[in-house]
Design a protein around this motif. Sequence first.
Motif, PDB file in Angstrom:
ATOM      1  N   ALA A 467       0.835  -1.212   0.000  1.00  0.00           N
ATOM      2  CA  ALA A 467       0.000   0.000   0.000  1.00  0.00           C
ATOM      3  C   ALA A 467       0.866   1.258   0.000  1.00  0.00           C
ATOM      4  N   LEU A 468       1.991   1.218   0.726  1.00  0.00           N
ATOM      5  CA  LEU A 468       2.915   2.356   0.731  1.00  0.00           C
ATOM      6  C   LEU A 468       3.534   2.555  -0.654  1.00  0.00           C
ATOM      7  N   LEU A 469       3.910   1.467  -1.296  1.00  0.00           N
ATOM      8  CA  LEU A 469       4.447   1.560  -2.655  1.00  0.00           C
ATOM      9  C   LEU A 469       3.424   2.171  -3.604  1.00  0.00           C
ATOM     10  N   ASN A 470       2.182   1.737  -3.467  1.00  0.00           N
ATOM     11  CA  ASN A 470       1.111   2.261  -4.319  1.00  0.00           C
ATOM     12  C   ASN A 470       0.907   3.762  -4.082  1.00  0.00           C
ATOM     13  N   LEU A 471       0.966   4.181  -2.806  1.00  0.00           N
ATOM     14  CA  LEU A 471       0.809   5.596  -2.467  1.00  0.00           C
ATOM     15  C   LEU A 471       1.912   6.435  -3.114  1.00  0.00           C
ATOM     16  N   TYR A 472       3.168   6.042  -2.901  1.00  0.00           N
ATOM     17  CA  TYR A 472       4.278   6.834  -3.427  1.00  0.00           C
ATOM     18  C   TYR A 472       4.331   6.776  -4.951  1.00  0.00           C
ATOM     19  N   SER A 473       3.895   5.647  -5.512  1.00  0.00           N
ATOM     20  CA  SER A 473       3.857   5.536  -6.969  1.00  0.00           C
ATOM     21  C   SER A 473       2.836   6.495  -7.566  1.00  0.00           C
ATOM     22  N   LYS A 474       1.616   6.493  -6.999  1.00  0.00           N
ATOM     23  CA  LYS A 474       0.553   7.350  -7.542  1.00  0.00           C
ATOM     24  C   LYS A 474       0.838   8.835  -7.298  1.00  0.00           C
ATOM     25  N   CYS A 475       1.617   9.122  -6.249  1.00  0.00           N
ATOM     26  CA  CYS A 475       1.952  10.517  -5.935  1.00  0.00           C
ATOM     27  C   CYS A 475       3.318  10.916  -6.499  1.00  0.00           C
ATOM     28  N   ALA A 476       3.869  10.077  -7.397  1.00  0.00           N
ATOM     29  CA  ALA A 476       5.097  10.384  -8.131  1.00  0.00           C
ATOM     30  C   ALA A 476       6.299  10.609  -7.216  1.00  0.00           C
ATOM     31  N   ASP A 477       6.376   9.866  -6.118  1.00  0.00           N
ATOM     32  CA  ASP A 477       7.513  10.001  -5.204  1.00  0.00           C
ATOM     33  C   ASP A 477       8.355   8.728  -5.311  1.00  0.00           C
ATOM     34  N   LEU A 478       9.159   8.656  -6.383  1.00  0.00           N
ATOM     35  CA  LEU A 478       9.951   7.456  -6.652  1.00  0.00           C
ATOM     36  C   LEU A 478      10.996   7.176  -5.570  1.00  0.00           C
ATOM     37  N   PRO A 479      11.720   8.181  -5.048  1.00  0.00           N
ATOM     38  CA  PRO A 479      12.707   7.877  -3.996  1.00  0.00           C
ATOM     39  C   PRO A 479      12.099   7.222  -2.762  1.00  0.00           C
ATOM     40  N   SER A 480      10.930   7.711  -2.325  1.00  0.00           N
ATOM     41  CA  SER A 480      10.287   7.104  -1.149  1.00  0.00           C
ATOM     42  C   SER A 480       9.862   5.673  -1.448  1.00  0.00           C
ATOM     43  N   ALA A 481       9.352   5.444  -2.668  1.00  0.00           N
ATOM     44  CA  ALA A 481       8.950   4.088  -3.065  1.00  0.00           C
ATOM     45  C   ALA A 481      10.158   3.159  -3.066  1.00  0.00           C
ATOM     46  N   GLN A 482      11.294   3.638  -3.583  1.00  0.00           N
ATOM     47  CA  GLN A 482      12.509   2.825  -3.601  1.00  0.00           C
ATOM     48  C   GLN A 482      12.967   2.493  -2.175  1.00  0.00           C
ATOM     49  N   GLY A 483      12.820   3.479  -1.264  1.00  0.00           N
ATOM     50  CA  GLY A 483      13.202   3.242   0.124  1.00  0.00           C
ATOM     51  C   GLY A 483      12.365   2.154   0.766  1.00  0.00           C
ATOM     52  N   VAL A 484      11.051   2.193   0.533  1.00  0.00           N
ATOM     53  CA  VAL A 484      10.153   1.167   1.086  1.00  0.00           C
ATOM     54  C   VAL A 484      10.492  -0.198   0.502  1.00  0.00           C
ATOM     55  N   PHE A 485      10.679  -0.248  -0.814  1.00  0.00           N
ATOM     56  CA  PHE A 485      10.933  -1.519  -1.503  1.00  0.00           C
ATOM     57  C   PHE A 485      12.239  -2.158  -1.043  1.00  0.00           C
ATOM     58  N   SER A 486      13.276  -1.337  -0.871  1.00  0.00           N
ATOM     59  CA  SER A 486      14.583  -1.876  -0.485  1.00  0.00           C
ATOM     60  C   SER A 486      14.590  -2.423   0.941  1.00  0.00           C
TER      61      SER A 486
END
Length: 675
Positions: A467-486
């Motif tokens: 859900a966090l990845l989906n949030l940052y993805s839809k809000c165009a925040d790639l660095p935050s998404a990468q942080g969650v994924f890693s």
Amino acid sequence: MRPPFTARAAPDAHSVEHLLRAPKPHGTPLLHQLLPSCTTLRSLRALHGRLLARGLLRGLRARTKLLSCYAALGDLASARRVLDETPHPDAYTYKVALGQHAVAETVALHRDMRRRCPAAQADVVLLSLALKASVRSADFRYGRRLHCDAVKAAGGGDGFVANCLVDMYAKAGDLDNARKVFDRVLDRNVVSWTSMLSGCLQNGFAEEGLVLFNDMMLHHVLPSEHTMASVLTACAMLGSLHQGRWIHGSVLKHGVGFNPFIAAATLDMYVKCGEVEAARRVFDDLSSVDLVLWTTMIVGYAQNGSPLYALLLFVDKKFARIVPNSVTIATVLSASAQLRNLSLGRSIHGMSVKLGVVENDVVMNALVDMYAKCKAVPEANGIFERISSKDVVTWNSLIAGYVENDMGNEALMLFSQMRVQGSKPDAISVVNALSACVCLGDILIGKCFHTYAVKCAFTPNIYVNTALLNLYSKCADLPSAQGVFSEMKTRNSVTWGAMIGCYGMQGDSAGSIDLFNEMLKDNVQPNEVVFTSILSTCSHTGMVTVGKKCFDSMAQYFNITPTMKHYACMVDVLARAGNLEEALEFIQKMPMQADVSVWGAFLHGCKLHSRLEFGEEAINRMTLLHPDTPDFYVLMSNLYTSYGMWDKSLSIRRSMKERGLVKLPGCSSVGLENG
């Protein structure tokens, strides 16, 4: 004058006189003849009084027999009174008492035995009865004390008592001591192995349970029905389909395949491993189907994305004799919600009222979920307000319903209300709240929930991370998404798909493809959503060759049948690159009729590359599919306008006006925190 002769009335069948006149076997004591003949409390109490009056209850065996008779007729209070009045009860007397009394009384009786008859503490039968009672009453402290008695009595070596100790420690969550007791049993039988195996499963150690079963087979111990059911449960917990199939074959080999107890475990294993067709074959081979088996199969369909089959099985006339319970009703309500069939959901709601299960918590929660997903939010709210004791599932059902109906603000307000009223949110609550933030496009509140998830230790949960990845993805925040994924320790196909989609939305085609290849190296099977993300990325970056390879690999290598969404993405790949002839040929060769999404992707390519002749074809097909949708007429009008064909453009506008078609104006939202 002599009075007329009158016959005496026959004694009542339950009277003491009747019992005293009954024929008596030669040499049998009077008490042993009469007590078993008492079939009612009335006759037993009458006999009890007579025997007391004649002084025939002085012997221990007589009192024990009387105690047994009272217990057999359900009068445990009188049985306990007889025991308390017995001067010197022995081990046999307590065996009778412990075997007949309720669980709550059994532990108290054993405590009384330790005081009044210390010599009986070493009796293995009494120890096993007391251990079972301590498990059922969850008095594990007393169970550990009984372990001391067992060691004193026989060094803890009695197999029957040891099995009870293994079960007691396992139920107490103390698997280490359970294993120690198990390892000390010299002559382990099937009960010993099954007790230890069940203990592993009860404490969430399914993998250890399977290892234990393999050890059992190496020791040439033939498994019982309960052993097989436990192993099948372990396979279901681990999603171990291969081992589960092997166990199923072994069950059939030993001739217990149609036992209802085994059948339910087999069905559950196949269902939880996602093999619904195999579960159905097992179900159809059963000679008789009860409520548990029928409900298990319905649940299997509903939980594996086949709600229609769940409902067809529910209404099958072959099972009309089976009365549904609350779980069955809740499951078919869930199936109705998945199909978004409000009419059917209301019918099942009425059935739940007739069956008297509507007030059950699981049914009420399912009703809230069904009405919310079918866009009947007022009815969902009404049922929600009727629930007096709302648990976290109840709150989550309505919050998720609000999110699905694009009511993000209401969802977040309900989340706050849940906390104010003392209900503690769980991981699913946070997932719903993050989805509400996506609905609102509010990354600031989303980051607040991210912090809340970290504080409450929800971040290891794979659904929260997705859900966090989906949030940052839809809000165009790639660095935050990468942080969650890693930081994620476990990833599934949905998680990979969300991250691949995040790269794609940022136009990073190379990142998407690299991540897709990394996913395959980790032996994660891609799902439909992953391919949608990859194809979408290829269309936006002009990677036609890669897009074709990905589309062809779906069925060829991953056994995934392309859906309409995949065909639309592939048409978009071709059309955006200017390959309109190839795109049109691709549409014509589709195994199903192309819908609006496919023709819309084709039309977009026509506009990009100024191909009016193809654009007219696309719009005509779209208006045929949806003649009352104004958006397509506006597209056609704009297409003609872009080519300076004003007469045709005005003609379409007039046609819209005559039909009463009005295109709703577009809207957008801008958050200050998003820059």
